[in-house]
Design an enzyme around this catalytic site. Structure first.
Site, PDB file in Angstrom:
ATOM      1  N   MET A 234       6.123 -12.298   8.310  1.00 28.45           N
ATOM      2  CA  MET A 234       6.405 -13.729   8.251  1.00 28.45           C
ATOM      3  C   MET A 234       6.916 -14.202   9.607  1.00 28.45           C
ATOM      4  O   MET A 234       7.870 -13.638  10.138  1.00 28.45           O
ATOM      5  CB  MET A 234       7.464 -14.031   7.189  1.00 28.45           C
ATOM      6  CG  MET A 234       7.108 -13.603   5.791  1.00 28.45           C
ATOM      7  SD  MET A 234       8.343 -14.161   4.581  1.00 28.45           S
ATOM      8  CE  MET A 234       9.841 -13.369   5.206  1.00 28.45           C
TER       9      MET A 234
ATOM     10  N   CYS B   4      16.860 -16.895   1.963  1.00 23.97           N
ATOM     11  CA  CYS B   4      15.537 -16.505   2.447  1.00 23.97           C
ATOM     12  C   CYS B   4      14.812 -15.670   1.400  1.00 23.97           C
ATOM     13  O   CYS B   4      13.626 -15.897   1.121  1.00 23.97           O
ATOM     14  CB  CYS B   4      15.662 -15.739   3.756  1.00 23.97           C
ATOM     15  SG  CYS B   4      14.081 -15.176   4.419  1.00 23.97           S
TER      16      CYS B   4
ATOM     17  N   CYS C 215      18.685 -14.072  11.664  1.00 22.61           N
ATOM     18  CA  CYS C 215      17.470 -14.053  12.489  1.00 22.61           C
ATOM     19  C   CYS C 215      17.340 -15.278  13.377  1.00 22.61           C
ATOM     20  O   CYS C 215      16.828 -15.184  14.491  1.00 22.61           O
ATOM     21  CB  CYS C 215      16.231 -13.867  11.619  1.00 22.61           C
ATOM     22  SG  CYS C 215      15.864 -15.246  10.505  1.00 22.61           S
TER      23      CYS C 215
END
EC number: 2.8.1.13
Length: 365
Positions: A38, A110, A207
């Site tokens: 992703m 997420c 991230c």
């Protein structure tokens, strides 16, 4: 492996050793494996110091690593761009939560909104029977016909806390190939197979905040000088001023800039009044909490659940009683007072090794 047991499996590849080994093991078992990474964040504006590398996941370097591993083990590999969705479903929520005086957990969001929703949907579009990930967690089907989510066998690496939102439908289509392994075993398997990521470091930071400076990130998103106000005690006495409520979280001691005869900690953040509330360590203690958006992996029997709970990832589970409410909220009472109940964090309920469910901390009791 008999042909009837051969499955088409999409493996979420982060470019790290865990998902790489999971992909290799599934391929060796005879499955038709498809690797997908992703792309969720543009790292163009971030440069690591010379000679260093951010310990994060999902960067372009990580995607390149995943592609090379896929080529090495002989599986097709694709990249799906979820930047727009990730911004809307994870990053905007992260920023909003801080400016509401809360401390969010974007990794749970997420998993909930991107990996096990959008990516699982993509796997279905590809005709896959399962989505596999490198999480250290276990999934079993009970005699009741329901799927149960268990801690990973390695207590040091268990990631079940981040997966409490998984539904029965999602678990039915999810595999955790590393659930019965330790990190040492995984690295050994990677080395034995000559995988280029065998010694790659683990991702440590959020991230989209690779330098771990979340204050800088928030100010780039919303601007500086916002939410400044007073530092007060529980009685409302003004002890100082602060540069923004989003800079503080419950339990924080450093950075208060207050001279005081006893150590002071952040015991609350009132974003509406732009106040950071401080007090001595004993004011961090709470007898329980309220939670919203409570979900259950397996529906509870009755309105009261005896369990243990974790109020943050590295927290040791503590005994508690969960009062389930019809509106999807819950009241959680600890057997003993606990420190630093933090609004915005996840509370996850366990019984022994099984994840019962969880929710989002709204306030303390």
């Amino acid at each position: 492996m008999a042909e009837k047991h051969r499955q088409r499996i999409v493996i979420a590849m982060s470019g790290g050793v865990d998902s790489s080994v999971a992909a290799a093991l599934l391929k060796e078992e005879g499955h038709e494996v498809i690797g997908i990474s992703m792309q969720v964040w543009d790292y163009a504006n971030f440069a690591a110091p010379e000679g260093e590398k951010f310990d994060t996941c999902c960067s372009l370097d990580d995607i390149h690593d995943a592609r090379r591993v896929a080529e090495q083990i002989g599986i097709p590999f694709y990249v799906v761009n979820f930047e727009e969705e990730f911004r809307r479903l994870v990053i905007d929520d992260f920023v909003d939560e801080y400016f509401r005086g809360r401390t969010p957990n974007p990794c749970v969001r997420c998993n909930q909104r991107v990996k096990f929703e959008l990516l699982l949907h993509k796997a279905r579009e590809l005709g896959a029977d399962f989505l596999a990930t490198g999480h250290y967690a276990r999934r079993v089907r009970g005699e009741d016909g329901l799927y149960h989510l268990l801690r990973g066998l390695d207590p040091a690496k268990d990631q079940s806390y981040f997966l409490f939102t998984l539904t029965q439908d999602q678990l039915a289509r999810t595999l955790f190939p590393l659930g019965e392994m330790t990190k040492e075993q995984v690295r050994r398997l990677a080395a034995e197979r000559g995988l280029r990521v065998a010694e790659k470091g683990e991702s440590q930071e959020i991230c989209f905040v690779p330098d771990d400076d979340y204050v800088r990130f928030l100010e780039e998103e919303r601007g500086t000088g916002l939410m400044a106000g007073e530092i007060v005690d529980r009685k409302g006495n003004v002890l100082g001023r602060h540069g923004g409520t989003y800079r503080y979280t419950v339990g924080q001691r450093r950075g208060l800039g207050i001279a005081h005869p006893t150590p002071l900690y952040v015991v609350g953040v009132d974003a509406e009044r732009r106040q950071v509330i401080v007090g001595p360590a004993e004011e961090l203690l709470a007898t329980g909490l309220t939670a919203t958006e409570v979900t259950w992996v397996v529906p509870p029997q009755g309105q009261t659940v005896e369990a243990s709970c974790k109020i943050r990832y590295r927290h040791q589970p503590v005994p508690c009683t969960v009062a389930v409410r019809a509106d999807g909220s819950a009241e959680v009472r600890f057997r003993q007072p606990e420190k630093s109940v933090t609004p915005g964090q996840a509370v996850v309920f366990y019984r022994d090794d099984e994840v019962l469910g969880g929710g989002w901390i709204e306030g303390r009791l």
